[in-house]
Design a protein around this motif. Sequence first.
Motif, mmCIF file in Angstrom:
data_model
loop_
_atom_site.group_PDB
_atom_site.id
_atom_site.type_symbol
_atom_site.label_atom_id
_atom_site.label_comp_id
_atom_site.label_asym_id
_atom_site.label_seq_id
_atom_site.Cartn_x
_atom_site.Cartn_y
_atom_site.Cartn_z
ATOM 1 N N ILE A 315 1.005 -1.329 -0.087
ATOM 2 C CA ILE A 315 -0.649 0.339 -0.448
ATOM 3 C C ILE A 315 0.938 0.682 -0.267
ATOM 4 C CG2 ILE A 315 -1.225 1.216 1.536
ATOM 5 C CD1 ILE A 315 -2.655 -1.374 -0.227
ATOM 6 N N ALA A 316 2.122 1.334 0.856
ATOM 7 C CA ALA A 316 2.457 2.136 1.035
ATOM 8 C C ALA A 316 3.843 2.576 -0.696
ATOM 9 C CB ALA A 316 3.702 2.067 1.957
ATOM 10 N N ALA A 317 3.501 1.076 -0.997
ATOM 11 C CA ALA A 317 4.712 2.030 -2.151
ATOM 12 C C ALA A 317 3.822 2.065 -3.196
ATOM 13 C CB ALA A 317 5.412 0.616 -2.746
ATOM 14 N N ILE A 318 2.488 1.482 -3.333
ATOM 15 C CA ILE A 318 1.862 1.690 -4.886
ATOM 16 C C ILE A 318 0.767 3.828 -3.841
ATOM 17 C CG2 ILE A 318 -0.946 2.278 -4.836
ATOM 18 C CD1 ILE A 318 -0.598 -0.662 -4.533
ATOM 19 N N ILE A 319 1.267 4.226 -2.678
ATOM 20 C CA ILE A 319 0.834 5.333 -2.404
ATOM 21 C C ILE A 319 2.177 6.634 -3.252
ATOM 22 C CG2 ILE A 319 0.208 7.029 -0.593
ATOM 23 C CD1 ILE A 319 -0.697 5.239 0.876
ATOM 24 N N LEU A 320 3.989 5.754 -3.131
ATOM 25 C CA LEU A 320 4.501 7.058 -3.158
ATOM 26 C C LEU A 320 4.111 7.523 -4.712
ATOM 27 C CD1 LEU A 320 7.520 5.873 -0.634
ATOM 28 C CD2 LEU A 320 5.882 7.935 -0.519
ATOM 29 N N ASN A 321 4.215 5.900 -4.991
ATOM 30 C CA ASN A 321 4.654 5.817 -6.474
ATOM 31 C C ASN A 321 3.262 6.756 -6.723
ATOM 32 O OD1 ASN A 321 6.357 4.726 -8.625
ATOM 33 N ND2 ASN A 321 4.975 3.313 -9.372
ATOM 34 N N GLY A 322 2.683 6.806 -7.113
ATOM 35 C CA GLY A 322 1.322 7.762 -7.266
ATOM 36 C C GLY A 322 2.317 8.954 -6.894
ATOM 37 N N LEU A 323 2.079 8.975 -6.019
ATOM 38 C CA LEU A 323 2.504 10.880 -5.886
ATOM 39 C C LEU A 323 3.972 11.057 -6.441
ATOM 40 C CD1 LEU A 323 2.296 10.737 -1.322
ATOM 41 C CD2 LEU A 323 1.413 12.135 -3.176
#
Length: 413
Positions: A315-323
């Motif tokens: 989840i954190a990786a998805i959020i950071l890559n989205g950012l």
Amino acid sequence: MSVGHDDLQFGSLYLTRFAASFGFMTVMTLLPTYIETLGATGVTIGVFVAILELARTVGIVPLGWAGDRYSKRSVLLVALGVSVAAYLAFARVASIEGFLVARTLQGLGLTGTGLLSLALVGDLAPPGQRGARIGRYNAFRMGAGIAGTIGAGALHAVAGFDVLFGLLTVILIVATIGVWRFVDADKTHVSGFAFADLAMNERIVTFATFRAQYAVAVTLVRRWVPIFVGVSAAQGGLGYGAVIVGAVLAAEKCTNMVCQPMAGRFSDRQGRAVFILVGGGAYGLVAIAFPFVGGFVDGVALVVPGLGPLSTAVIAAIILNGLLGVADAFREPASMAFFADEGSGEGITSSFGIRSLIWKPGSVLAPLAGGWLMGEFGIEWVFVAGGAAAFAATGTFLGLLVWRYGTQAVREW
């Protein structure tokens, strides 16, 4: 609601960008399949990758010059024809030599369609709408990236090469007909060699200090995000499979696609430099934060249909890559609109060609540096280097901008 001539012009160019990007992502997705089918190993695999970049680089100057000197519309039509030939060739590849020929045609077609369609968008859009139009143009590119990543492999598995590349060819032909039928002929033609004149443009030289360094940042981070998510914990990564890697990559494209039109529109009103600086600085912050994903407590945080249970790290990786996608959405349309502004009336295709050439050294050298950093110090240092390059690019650009033009230039550029 009636469709105006401008809508048909820009729609044809947007479709051109979608088709070209979809083709690029399709071949990238199927590259492992070609490698196994053709029995390529070692150096040959490297040539498969390098020949595309070589063809794309070689095409920049002659295609940019021809577009400004003669007709951007005509050169774009030729590039679309080359792209059609390339993807028909990919459908029938039976040898390593045949693949290299198709790959070379693909590279020339990609440079031509990308450079000329972008130049036409920048040329046709009124100065106060360039950022918005380019943002929409880039949104189609991101949409094609998502479709190519998810759809190409699935369609190939179901229907094979012929149907997949046949569909791609049809899209390219429709785009070609749209450009031929609806896009107006050029109103300006530039005599001489616009590349030489624009290369001495003080504003472009100032911005080049940002773009040359920022190429290192983006190349390192984009290339190593999938590596970080996919490689084993023993190598410093998260150790997830292709489905999760695809989901993480799709997050960046989705946020970039959604945010670019809005960010481009605001850059028309507030100035290009502000958005370039904010996007560059934000990209550096998120890049440096990425390796800390591995330290998250590993437990099931969410269950997503099609993906299954996702850990807090995913989840954190998805959020950071989205950012990262949001940060780049701030920077990219403003950057492209800047080069359109500088090249307008003087050689807009050449201006975009210079933009591409500035990027090339960093994009070629950064992967070599990233591999060395990963081997010597660990994968997290690749992201630290990427973030540092983004900060260096932003700081250098801001410093030169203020020194040469004053603090008001941050808002006026």
